[in-house]
Design a protein around this motif. Structure first.
Motif, PDB file in Angstrom:
ATOM      1  N   ILE A  16     -10.464  27.544  15.300  1.00  0.00           N
ATOM      2  CA  ILE A  16     -10.256  27.486  13.859  1.00  0.00           C
ATOM      3  C   ILE A  16     -11.184  26.452  13.231  1.00  0.00           C
ATOM      4  O   ILE A  16     -11.832  26.712  12.208  1.00  0.00           O
ATOM      5  N   GLU A  17     -11.276  25.285  13.832  1.00  0.00           N
ATOM      6  CA  GLU A  17     -12.126  24.237  13.272  1.00  0.00           C
ATOM      7  C   GLU A  17     -13.601  24.637  13.325  1.00  0.00           C
ATOM      8  O   GLU A  17     -14.356  24.394  12.369  1.00  0.00           O
ATOM      9  N   GLU A  18     -14.031  25.261  14.410  1.00  0.00           N
ATOM     10  CA  GLU A  18     -15.430  25.676  14.504  1.00  0.00           C
ATOM     11  C   GLU A  18     -15.757  26.743  13.457  1.00  0.00           C
ATOM     12  O   GLU A  18     -16.835  26.728  12.858  1.00  0.00           O
ATOM     13  N   ILE A  19     -14.825  27.649  13.228  1.00  0.00           N
ATOM     14  CA  ILE A  19     -15.051  28.677  12.213  1.00  0.00           C
ATOM     15  C   ILE A  19     -15.086  28.061  10.818  1.00  0.00           C
ATOM     16  O   ILE A  19     -15.917  28.446   9.976  1.00  0.00           O
ATOM     17  N   ARG A  20     -14.224  27.104  10.539  1.00  0.00           N
ATOM     18  CA  ARG A  20     -14.264  26.430   9.245  1.00  0.00           C
ATOM     19  C   ARG A  20     -15.588  25.679   9.057  1.00  0.00           C
ATOM     20  O   ARG A  20     -16.163  25.675   7.966  1.00  0.00           O
ATOM     21  N   GLN A  21     -16.065  25.055  10.117  1.00  0.00           N
ATOM     22  CA  GLN A  21     -17.369  24.399  10.049  1.00  0.00           C
ATOM     23  C   GLN A  21     -18.471  25.425   9.787  1.00  0.00           C
ATOM     24  O   GLN A  21     -19.443  25.148   9.067  1.00  0.00           O
ATOM     25  N   LEU A  22     -18.323  26.608  10.352  1.00  0.00           N
ATOM     26  CA  LEU A  22     -19.306  27.671  10.146  1.00  0.00           C
ATOM     27  C   LEU A  22     -19.445  27.992   8.663  1.00  0.00           C
ATOM     28  O   LEU A  22     -20.557  28.127   8.136  1.00  0.00           O
ATOM     29  N   ALA A  23     -18.316  28.110   7.962  1.00  0.00           N
ATOM     30  CA  ALA A  23     -18.351  28.407   6.531  1.00  0.00           C
ATOM     31  C   ALA A  23     -18.999  27.272   5.748  1.00  0.00           C
ATOM     32  O   ALA A  23     -19.770  27.504   4.808  1.00  0.00           O
ATOM     33  N   GLY A  24     -18.701  26.025   6.113  1.00  0.00           N
ATOM     34  CA  GLY A  24     -19.322  24.890   5.443  1.00  0.00           C
ATOM     35  C   GLY A  24     -20.822  24.835   5.693  1.00  0.00           C
ATOM     36  O   GLY A  24     -21.613  24.544   4.781  1.00  0.00           O
ATOM     37  N   LYS A  25     -21.234  25.119   6.913  1.00  0.00           N
ATOM     38  CA  LYS A  25     -22.661  25.131   7.247  1.00  0.00           C
ATOM     39  C   LYS A  25     -23.389  26.241   6.487  1.00  0.00           C
ATOM     40  O   LYS A  25     -24.560  26.073   6.105  1.00  0.00           O
ATOM     41  N   TYR A  26     -22.716  27.354   6.277  1.00  0.00           N
ATOM     42  CA  TYR A  26     -23.306  28.457   5.506  1.00  0.00           C
ATOM     43  C   TYR A  26     -23.680  27.976   4.101  1.00  0.00           C
ATOM     44  O   TYR A  26     -24.804  28.176   3.635  1.00  0.00           O
ATOM     45  N   SER A  27     -22.741  27.331   3.430  1.00  0.00           N
ATOM     46  CA  SER A  27     -22.984  26.872   2.061  1.00  0.00           C
ATOM     47  C   SER A  27     -24.090  25.830   2.008  1.00  0.00           C
ATOM     48  O   SER A  27     -24.997  25.905   1.163  1.00  0.00           O
ATOM     49  N   LEU A  28     -24.038  24.853   2.888  1.00  0.00           N
ATOM     50  CA  LEU A  28     -25.031  23.777   2.869  1.00  0.00           C
ATOM     51  C   LEU A  28     -26.430  24.308   3.165  1.00  0.00           C
ATOM     52  O   LEU A  28     -27.392  23.999   2.447  1.00  0.00           O
ATOM     53  N   SER A  29     -26.571  25.107   4.207  1.00  0.00           N
ATOM     54  CA  SER A  29     -27.892  25.608   4.582  1.00  0.00           C
ATOM     55  C   SER A  29     -28.458  26.531   3.514  1.00  0.00           C
ATOM     56  O   SER A  29     -29.674  26.537   3.254  1.00  0.00           O
ATOM     57  N   LEU A  30     -27.585  27.304   2.855  1.00  0.00           N
ATOM     58  CA  LEU A  30     -28.046  28.184   1.784  1.00  0.00           C
ATOM     59  C   LEU A  30     -28.523  27.372   0.584  1.00  0.00           C
ATOM     60  O   LEU A  30     -29.619  27.611   0.052  1.00  0.00           O
ATOM     61  N   ASP A  31     -27.732  26.404   0.164  1.00  0.00           N
ATOM     62  CA  ASP A  31     -28.079  25.619  -1.017  1.00  0.00           C
ATOM     63  C   ASP A  31     -29.322  24.754  -0.793  1.00  0.00           C
ATOM     64  O   ASP A  31     -30.080  24.497  -1.734  1.00  0.00           O
ATOM     65  N   MET A  32     -29.529  24.305   0.444  1.00  0.00           N
ATOM     66  CA  MET A  32     -30.692  23.473   0.748  1.00  0.00           C
ATOM     67  C   MET A  32     -31.894  24.295   1.208  1.00  0.00           C
ATOM     68  O   MET A  32     -32.943  23.746   1.551  1.00  0.00           O
TER      69      MET A  32
END
Length: 209
Positions: A16-32
């Motif tokens: 669960i934690e790794e999947i939640r991190q996946l969603a956060g990484k998606y947003s950060l990498s897209l915006d940057m």
């Protein structure tokens, strides 16, 4: 995913934690605009459109989309529901409130992602992200009424924010008898909350921005 043992319960929490991190990484990498970091969050054989497969095709598509439409973006995540089909497959819903600089307009958006996740060689990846939009409009123009997707230079159109879940249309179609208490369905089984809400409906067709 069975949680009968302590080891299985810990594995579920770690997933669960790794999947939640996946969603956060998606947003950060897209915006940057780190598109290598971004596409590597997806399975190596990610499908892109009808007939293309792989991260290189996904990177090319994302590059074109981001250069053509947006000067800058910011994706803000909300609640995240995750349910497991088995040890290596899960589904999820993630709310996202986004801002986009589009030339002379500042477009705000409310949406959710319907996700499929897969664990490959011990790591979790996106298998698919289905974006379902409620509205997109200039910051100074509230999206009241129909056709809430209002991008600069395009005709307004409807989003698919509510199409994943039949309850939206059912709620507005019903005319409850106020003199009778409503029936209440049985609670959804464990790991079946999202599937119960979906009620077997197909995924909506998403209009490309």
């Amino acid at each position: 995913m069975s949680t009968d043992t302590l080891e299985a319960r810990l594995e579920r929490l770690e997933s669960i934690e790794e999947i939640r991190q996946l969603a956060g990484k998606y947003s950060l990498s897209l915006d940057m605009r780190d598109l290598d970091a971004h596409v590597n969050l997806f399975a190596p054989d990610v499908r892109v459109g009808k007939d293309r497969v792989g991260r290189a095709h996904f990177k090319a598509w994302q590059t074109d989309t981001l250069r053509d439409q947006f000067t800058g973006t910011s994706h803000h995540l909300g609640q995240h529901i995750i349910e497991f089909a088995d040890r290596d497959h899960a589904t999820g819903v993630v709310y996202s409130k986004n801002e986009h600089e589009c030339g002379g307009e500042w477009v705000i958006m409310q949406m959710l992602y319907w996700d499929d996740y897969e664990r490959i060689d011990g790591r979790w990846y996106f298998r698919r992200r289905l974006p379902c939009y409620w509205y997109a409009t200039d910051l100074n123009k509230p999206p009241i009424g129909d056709m809430k997707m209002r991008w600069p230079g395009r005709e307004p159109y409807r989003g698919t924010f509510h199409e994943l879940f039949p309850s939206w249309r059912e709620f507005w179609a019903e005319r409850p008898d106020k003199d009778r208490l409503p029936e209440v369905a049985a609670p959804a089984p464990l790991e079946q909350f999202l599937a119960t809400m979906r009620r077997g409906t197909p995924a909506p067709r998403i209009r490309v921005r």
